[in-house]
Design an enzyme around this catalytic site. Structure first.
Site, PDB file in Angstrom:
ATOM      1  N   TYR A 102      11.817   2.310  -3.665  1.00 26.83           N
ATOM      2  CA  TYR A 102      11.216   3.644  -3.682  1.00 26.83           C
ATOM      3  C   TYR A 102      12.244   4.685  -4.132  1.00 26.83           C
ATOM      4  CZ  TYR A 102       7.088   2.153  -0.981  1.00 26.83           C
ATOM      5  OH  TYR A 102       5.917   1.561  -0.561  1.00 26.83           O
TER       6      TYR A 102
ATOM      7  N   ARG B 125       9.559   7.998   4.250  1.00 33.05           N
ATOM      8  CA  ARG B 125       9.473   9.430   4.535  1.00 33.05           C
ATOM      9  C   ARG B 125      10.139   9.792   5.860  1.00 33.05           C
ATOM     10  NH1 ARG B 125       3.328  10.247   4.114  1.00 33.05           N
ATOM     11  NH2 ARG B 125       3.874  12.341   4.863  1.00 33.05           N
TER      12      ARG B 125
ATOM     13  N   ARG C   1       0.855  -1.180   0.000  1.00 32.46           N
ATOM     14  CA  ARG C   1       0.000   0.000   0.000  1.00 32.46           C
ATOM     15  C   ARG C   1       0.894   1.233   0.000  1.00 32.46           C
ATOM     16  NH1 ARG C   1      -2.329  -0.811   6.202  1.00 32.46           N
ATOM     17  NH2 ARG C   1      -2.535  -2.999   5.761  1.00 32.46           N
TER      18      ARG C   1
ATOM     19  N   ASP D  69       0.806   5.499   1.004  1.00 27.35           N
ATOM     20  CA  ASP D  69       0.025   6.459   1.786  1.00 27.35           C
ATOM     21  C   ASP D  69      -0.590   7.547   0.910  1.00 27.35           C
ATOM     22  OD1 ASP D  69       0.444   5.216   4.162  1.00 27.35           O
ATOM     23  OD2 ASP D  69       2.133   6.480   4.770  1.00 27.35           O
TER      24      ASP D  69
END
Lengths: 245, 245
Positions: free
Chosen positions: A109, A195, A50, A52
């Protein structure tokens, strides 16, 4: 039943994350609506993971099942049906137990920072031009990540994860002109982890903490020791690894 | 009075074009407000040209006059004051008769087309993936442009231009993966001209007309002979040429 993989990308700006939710709009909801409408049967999908609210994916996978034999025309039909911020790349059959989430061997990422005010990357990179960043120190801090597996300090509190262990495969900052790109790859990521890492790295780069301090941040196993989460709009899921054979 | 040049870029998405207008918001209005506020005097600017509603500029110039001696700190102050979609690159003094519009020797535009649905270039490229385009035919049509100087057929009707003559320096389509880039350079451009050329080229690329038909389009000297204007959001002013010495 036949099992299919679907490869797609999405701009997360207008979505409350990837995963389907009771109230807010999600990428998964749009995807299932498109598949169900075009295939004229209720289709449920299982994603590779998933993302965000506001986070993007350049390469994402999900699987679903149907008795229909699908061909590549479906890709074009889905792209016509879906909004412009979700794009289907391909649909292909896999073994009937191949799983988009459990068979993924790594996730990668990318995070983008602009070191100069850039009016064309407002929505795609963190505009961090008011203060300089020392990329060498940020890369020193990256090396420390590989010494650990428990990333509790970078995890959102109160999630349903059973463990906070991750195997880090890559973590590196590269500079291209006035743009910084952080590439991070691991077998799995905790919620909000990239993050939180980027936020901590930027504290290193701006001199607020030293690279060596990242060691203590991790060993504390406490989210409040790490830096503030970097903004979501500059984060992209760019790859998910599978062994399809 | 001292005369300064200002080099800047802007994302045109939220503006009704570059040029100041009585009612709608423009880039020039934002720029003059920022300069006037920071320099604490009324500053009027003269731009290298104007761009239409929604069109972007990666490199644009304007000149203005003041008795104040300016230094590079002003760039940073302006960038902090201006919204995120306007970015100042530099400010430098020029001879007191050097003119942003009349001393420009060429203007160069780029136009982007995505041949695949791309959720990350929705706002920056024309999503033209439903039908294929033949780039070779589009480049054949480009060559015909160089045989003419009167581009009335590609000009918006009822403008205040005295002539519709332009010297074409470059007009070329390049393909990079699934993205097409059109680069066009000329001494001057008529209002709406690049988008009318692109619209006509896309009719060539999609087989609606043949490359040779562009000859008739131009010779007709009639806007209705050319193709529909291509969307504004994929057009960028990328360079303006000056001989500063």
């Amino acid at each position: 039943m036949l099992r299919y993989f679907i490869e797609f990308s999405y701009n997360g700006k207008n979505y409350f994350g990837y995963q389907i939710q009771p109230k807010d709009i999600s990428v998964q909801e749009e995807l299932e609506r498109a598949l169900s409408t075009i295939l004229q049967e209720k289709i449920k999908t299982t994603g590779a993971g998933r993302t965000d609210t506001g986070v993007h994916a350049k390469k994402m996978f999900a699987h679903f099942e149907t008795n229909q034999v699908l061909n590549n025309q479906l890709t074009h039909k889905l792209n016509s049906f879906l909004p412009s911020d979700i794009s289907i790349k391909r649909i292909f059959e896999v073994k009937d137990d191949f799983h988009a989430r459990f068979d993924a061997t790594f996730r990668t990422y990318e995070y983008y920072i602009s070191l100069e005010k850039n009016s064309f990357t407002q929505d795609s990179a963190w505009q961090h031009w008011r203060k300089p960043l020392d990329i060498n120190k940020m890369n020193e801090a990256c090396k420390i990540l590989f010494e650990y597996e428990d990333f509790t300090s970078f995890a959102k509190l109160h999630t349903d994860n059973k463990t906070n262990l991750c195997k880090m495969y890559k973590a590196e900052w590269e500079q291209n002109g006035t743009e910084l790109k952080f590439t991070v790859s691991a077998n799995r990521f905790l919620r909000n982890m990239v993050r939180a890492i980027v936020g901590t790295m930027v504290e290193v780069g701006s001199g607020k903490i030293q690279p060596e301090d990242v060691r203590k941040v991790i060993e504390d196993k406490n989210r409040s020791s790490a830096g503030t989460s970097a903004p979501a709009h500059a984060l992209y899921l760019v790859d998910v690894g599978y062994k399809f054979d």
